[in-house]
Design a protein around this motif. Structure first.
Motif, short mmCIF file in Angstrom:
data_model
loop_
_atom_site.label_atom_id
_atom_site.label_comp_id
_atom_site.label_asym_id
_atom_site.label_seq_id
_atom_site.Cartn_x
_atom_site.Cartn_y
_atom_site.Cartn_z
N GLY A 178 65.41 39.89 21.34
CA GLY A 178 66.79 39.41 21.49
C GLY A 178 67.24 38.82 20.26
N GLY A 179 66.37 38.52 19.13
CA GLY A 179 67.04 37.91 17.96
C GLY A 179 65.70 38.01 17.05
N GLY A 180 66.03 37.74 15.61
CA GLY A 180 64.75 37.54 14.72
C GLY A 180 64.03 38.72 14.39
N ILE A 181 62.72 38.58 14.25
CA ILE A 181 61.79 39.83 13.87
C ILE A 181 61.86 40.72 15.15
CG2 ILE A 181 59.48 40.23 13.61
CD1 ILE A 181 58.97 37.65 12.34
N GLY A 182 61.96 40.17 16.30
CA GLY A 182 62.03 41.28 17.35
C GLY A 182 63.19 42.09 17.40
N ARG A 183 64.37 41.58 17.07
CA ARG A 183 65.33 42.34 16.93
C ARG A 183 65.30 43.26 15.83
NH1 ARG A 183 71.57 39.77 17.28
NH2 ARG A 183 70.80 39.79 19.53
N ALA A 184 64.90 42.97 14.93
CA ALA A 184 64.68 43.58 13.46
C ALA A 184 63.67 44.80 13.85
CB ALA A 184 64.32 42.89 12.39
N VAL A 185 62.80 44.57 14.38
CA VAL A 185 61.69 45.62 14.91
C VAL A 185 62.24 46.64 15.80
CG1 VAL A 185 59.33 46.00 16.22
CG2 VAL A 185 59.62 44.06 14.33
N ALA A 186 62.96 46.23 16.84
CA ALA A 186 63.76 47.27 17.63
C ALA A 186 64.68 48.02 16.89
CB ALA A 186 64.46 46.45 18.81
N GLN A 187 65.38 47.38 16.20
CA GLN A 187 66.29 48.34 15.28
C GLN A 187 65.73 49.26 14.39
OE1 GLN A 187 68.36 45.14 13.32
NE2 GLN A 187 69.98 44.98 14.89
N ARG A 188 64.24 48.86 13.80
CA ARG A 188 63.57 49.86 12.78
C ARG A 188 62.99 50.74 13.48
NH1 ARG A 188 63.98 49.83 7.27
NH2 ARG A 188 62.52 51.25 6.43
N PHE A 189 62.63 50.88 14.71
CA PHE A 189 61.97 51.88 15.37
C PHE A 189 63.19 52.67 15.85
CE2 PHE A 189 57.94 49.53 16.16
CZ PHE A 189 56.93 50.19 15.87
N ALA A 190 64.18 52.19 16.36
CA ALA A 190 65.47 53.03 16.70
C ALA A 190 65.75 53.81 15.67
CB ALA A 190 66.42 52.23 17.17
N ARG A 191 65.83 53.49 14.24
CA ARG A 191 66.08 54.32 13.13
C ARG A 191 65.10 55.43 12.94
NH1 ARG A 191 70.46 52.30 10.57
NH2 ARG A 191 70.95 50.24 10.93
N GLU A 192 63.96 55.01 13.51
CA GLU A 192 62.92 56.09 13.50
C GLU A 192 63.11 57.02 14.63
OE1 GLU A 192 60.51 56.65 10.94
OE2 GLU A 192 61.36 54.88 9.83
#
Length: 303
Positions: A15-29
């Motif tokens: 929902g935020g922080g590292i977890g949100r950034a990780v989710a976004q990064r995998f989605a870009r992949e």
């Protein structure tokens, strides 16, 4: 594992922080990302941020400390998507303060999220990965606190150390199944400095000065969640055992291996009250005033 297109990736604490950034990064992949968080609204916000660039994500609300909730969550994910290819156990909880002032309720929450949360995720999703025969990656986000004593954070360090050993033990057990297990250990960005209600004016000024230095360091030095997310996605494509990140975390990891006693000594020296006392003894009051003025200017909005 070389790519994540159309692969299912589960991220907790997204929902935020590292977890949100990780989710976004995998989605870009081009992965199909399952965004899990205790707060459903925050999970939805992460999904919306992913959908803005055309990514694929689905929100779920779950308390990782709740065994039944996690089992049901894993069953729901499997029914809708099948076994995930990557699980990122990122959800975490932290406190700071003297050991004797921690309540049993705080201990329960720390153990529930930082230890049992990993046990639940690794059990339910790990079983799916192994049974699928397709292999996968389990990435547990721990902390440098897993191997470095942090002042006023003994309970947090204890849970992170348990999470670290759980991860390393599970890696051995899953060897040969095609499921890799990795501990990613980011450096701490905030250790928590508490104000003392009985502090005199000079102590209050020193505490405020310490907080200002921490805020300035966080603005200019500390790595953002995106840099940790890049590391996690890169790790998921490989299979290392332990990944301290970034360079300061690697230095701490090496230091604890080379000289554990030295690391403990450094931790004692770095206790906030000792630093405050040392600073007061060796620095003139006029210099401290100029430091305060400089910090105030640098922390003004727009600077």
């Amino acid at each position: 594992m070389t790519g994540f297109e159309n692969e299912v990736v589960v991220v907790t604490g997204a929902g935020g922080g590292i977890g949100r950034a990780v989710a976004q990064r995998f989605a870009r992949e081009r992965a199909a990302v399952v965004v899990a968080d205790l707060d459903k609204d925050r999970a939805v916000q992460t999904v919306e941020s992913i959908e803005e660039f055309g990514g694929d994500a689905t929100p779920f609300a779950v308390d990782v400390a709740d065994a039944r909730a996690m089992e049901s969550f894993a069953d729901d994910v499997h029914a809708e998507f099948g076994a995930p290819k990557v699980l990122v156990n990122n959800a975490g909880y932290t406190t700071a303060g003297p050991f004797l002032e921690h309540t049993l309720e705080e201990w329960d929450r720390l153990m529930g999220v930082n230890v049992w949360g990993l046990v639940h995720g690794c059990t339910y999703f790990g079983r799916q990965m192994v049974d699928s025969g397709r292999g996968g990656r389990v990435i547990n986000v721990t902390s440098v606190a897993a191997f470095t004593p942090i002042p006023l954070s003994a309970p947090y360090c204890a849970t992170e150390a348990a999470a670290q050993m759980l991860t390393e033990g599970l890696r051995l057990e899953f060897a040969g199944t095609g499921v890799g297990v990795t501990a990613v250990c980011p450096a701490l960005v905030h250790t928590g400095i508490y104000e003392n209600d009985d502090a005199d004016a000079e102590d209050t000024a020193a505490a405020a000065r310490t907080l200002s230095v921490a805020a300035l360091a966080q603005r200019y030095v500390v790595h953002g969640p995106e840099s940790i997310a890049r590391t996690i996605v890169r790790v998921a494509a490989r299979n290392p055992a332990v990944v301290p990140t970034r360079i300061e975390a690697r230095a701490l990891y090496l230091a604890t291996r080379v000289s554990p006693g030295g690391a403990r000594l450094a931790a004692r020296v770095l206790e906030p009250e000792k630093l405050t006392g040392l600073r007061a003894r060796v620095t003139r009051r006029g210099v401290l005033t100029r430091i305060d003025d400089y910090l105030a200017r640098k922390l003004e909005p727009g600077q």
